[in-house]
Design an enzyme around this catalytic site. Structure first.
Site, short mmCIF file in Angstrom:
data_model
loop_
_atom_site.label_atom_id
_atom_site.label_comp_id
_atom_site.label_asym_id
_atom_site.label_seq_id
_atom_site.Cartn_x
_atom_site.Cartn_y
_atom_site.Cartn_z
N ARG A 260 0.84 -1.20 0.00
CA ARG A 260 0.00 0.00 0.00
C ARG A 260 0.87 1.25 0.00
NH1 ARG A 260 -5.01 -2.03 3.93
NH2 ARG A 260 -5.27 -4.00 2.77
N ARG A 275 1.06 1.62 10.05
CA ARG A 275 0.76 1.92 8.65
C ARG A 275 2.02 1.75 7.85
NH1 ARG A 275 -3.77 3.91 7.01
NH2 ARG A 275 -4.36 4.78 9.01
N GLU A 350 -7.63 -0.16 14.56
CA GLU A 350 -8.26 -1.14 13.68
C GLU A 350 -7.31 -2.30 13.36
OE1 GLU A 350 -9.83 0.59 10.07
OE2 GLU A 350 -9.67 -1.34 9.03
N SER A 353 -11.27 -5.99 9.37
CA SER A 353 -12.37 -5.32 8.73
C SER A 353 -13.11 -6.38 7.93
CB SER A 353 -11.78 -4.26 7.81
OG SER A 353 -12.76 -3.78 6.95
N ARG A 390 -0.37 -5.48 12.27
CA ARG A 390 -1.19 -4.91 13.33
C ARG A 390 -1.44 -5.91 14.45
NH1 ARG A 390 -5.29 -0.49 10.55
NH2 ARG A 390 -3.62 0.70 9.55
#
Length: 423
Positions: A260, A275, A350, A353, A390
């Site tokens: 990403r 991130r 988070e 998801s 994460r």
RNA sequence: GGAGAGAUGACCGAGUGGCCGAAGGUGCACGCUUGGAAAGCGUGUGUACCCCGAAAGGGUACCGAGGGUUCGAAUCCCUCUCUCUCCGCCA
């Protein structure tokens, strides 16, 4: 994309949905283009019919004179078809490019709102730990234990990359293996997927491969991009297929690296592993009949909860608000783990998801099923089983001890081969 | 990377300019036949889009994809993609 035949019949609903998702799209223009396209199609098809009728006449025995006359007339038709088709193509390009941006319908119970604070907390599990010492964040812990090297990565790749070292390497593999075992037992088909996909495939899933706000890396001199998630490759696995409803629901668990760009994402809450440009992930992807997608959605969240309960991470489940949904999602649940090192006093972050994208992606990818005489698009759902980076944050920060060592949760020990990390 | 062969409906497979949305076969569905089954016989069997409509209906497109030639293309030409075989290289 949505079913464009509903553009007329559900116009107000679609417009309202675009507003509640905080998007900007000229829906009137889309409708206008649809009508223009329709009349151009009628025109070209009429001309083609003329051409076909005309060609039939040519099959008869004709005098040289008549023949010559008909050939001339045929040439005229040919020219008109060409210009009508050209015009149609122009309109269609614009029509589909705009119409493709119309987001999926939102679940009527999805909270309306634009910001993270509008998300609705559904439930919590576990209790954030009370430390009798000052907890460290994962950066500090990982540095002291020599588990992650961000500085070396800067030399090699730039920021937001990292090297995993020592036990962190085994943790990465153990977390994936742990998740896979749980999923295999639940009937998921295990997959290792390509880390690249065609841009058209990524777009079909709902990712923008190009453009300034794109989160996707594209590969020069090819039509490939690096996948941001195995959702892309798993979702497209059955592209163009007519599926037998007997095989639904079809559940896949895929491992991939995720890439990403995260352009512009910076700040306190993006530091460390939170991130990054690359991480490993086990992703769930399910194809169902329409009537089963909502219950399957609950099931996926349940599995995610089971995984993090096993890791003994306190978390809360959040019903994502419309503005935060992403175009393909009909409804989305996030799991937010408690991260003691986040902010000054710890905060939720988070870690998974789960989205029900109904038929939105399947329509782009042409994944359908035939039941009796009815042909419909399948529903596609996706959910994170484990995003390693994460998950690792939450384990390091939640299971740290006062001496800087890390306790490995019991469920993970069979996969790591060690029960603590210490120097 | 080099050389060659190929791509037609659910599947196999015919088809080298108009009679081809596409023969024949298999499969599938329904019916006949049978005490039941098999065999046999008969009928049917794609998708997308557009128009109209209550329904029925009409039209256009699709023979790997895209372009071209032609009054007319599954069929001729070009480009690309994919598959297979052989050679080379390689973890």
């Amino acid at each position: 994309m949505i079913d464009l035949r509903e553009l007329n019949t559900r116009f107000d609903e679609i417009a309202e949905n675009i507003r509640s998702r905080n998007m900007d799209l000229d829906l009137d223009e889309v409708l206008r283009l649809q009508q223009e396209r329709s009349s151009l199609i009628q025109e070209t098809e009429q001309l083609r019919q003329q051409r076909n009728d005309h060609a039939k006449q040519m099959k008869q025995k004709l005098s040289a004179d008549e023949r010559q006359h008909l050939i001339e007339a045929g040439k005229g038709i040919k020219g008109r078809i060409a210009s009508a088709e050209e015009e149609l193509k122009k309109v269609e390009t614009r029509y589909f490019s705009l119409a493709g941006r119309i987001p999926n319908y939102a679940h009527p119970d999805a909270p309306i709102g634009n910001e993270e604070k509008d998300n609705l907390e559904l439930r919590r599990w576990g209790t954030p730990r009370v430390f009798d010492f000052t907890p460290k964040d994962h950066m500090e812990l990982a540095l002291e234990l020599d588990l992650i090297d961000f500085d070396a990565a800067v030399k090699v790749t730039g920021t937001k990359f990292y090297y995993f070292k020592r036990e962190a390497v085994l943790m990465d593999l153990a977390l994936q293996r742990y998740a896979l075992d749980i999923l295999a037992a639940k009937g998921f088909i295990l997959m290792m997927t390509p880390d690249m996909a065609k841009e058209s495939v990524a777009a079909g899933i709902g990712f923008q491969p190009r453009g300034s706000e794109s989160n996707i890396y594209t590969v020069e001199d090819s039509d490939l991009c690096l996948v941001g998630t195995a959702e892309i490759t798993l979702g497209a696995y059955h592209a163009q297929e007519m599926m037998d409803p007997e095989v639904l629901p079809r559940k896949y668990a895929g491992i991939s690296h995720c890439f990403r760009k995260e352009a512009g994402a910076a700040g306190q809450y993006s530091k460390g592993l939170y991130r990054v440009h690359q991480f490993s992930k086990v992703e769930m992807l399910v194809l169902t009949l329409p009537e089963h997608s909502e219950s399957m959605h609950q099931e996926l969240v349940g599995i995610e909860e089971e995984i993090f309960q096993g890791l003994e991470i306190p978390y809360r489940v959040v019903d994502t608000c419309t503005g935060d949904l992403g175009a393909p999602a009909y409804r989305k649940y996030d799991i937010e783990a408690w991260m003691p090192g986040r902010g000054d006093l710890g905060d939720w972050g988070e870690i998974t998801s789960a989205s029900n994208c109904t038929d939105y992606q399947a329509r782009n990818l042409k994944i359908r099923y035939k039941r009796n005489q009815d042909i419909e698009h399948v529903h596609i759902l996706n959910g994170t089983a484990v995003a390693v980076s994460r998950a690792l944050i939450s384990i390091l920060e939640n299971h740290q001890r006062s001496d800087g060592s890390i306790r490995i949760p019991d469920a993970l020990v069979p996969y790591t081969g060690f029960s603590e990390i210490r120097r």
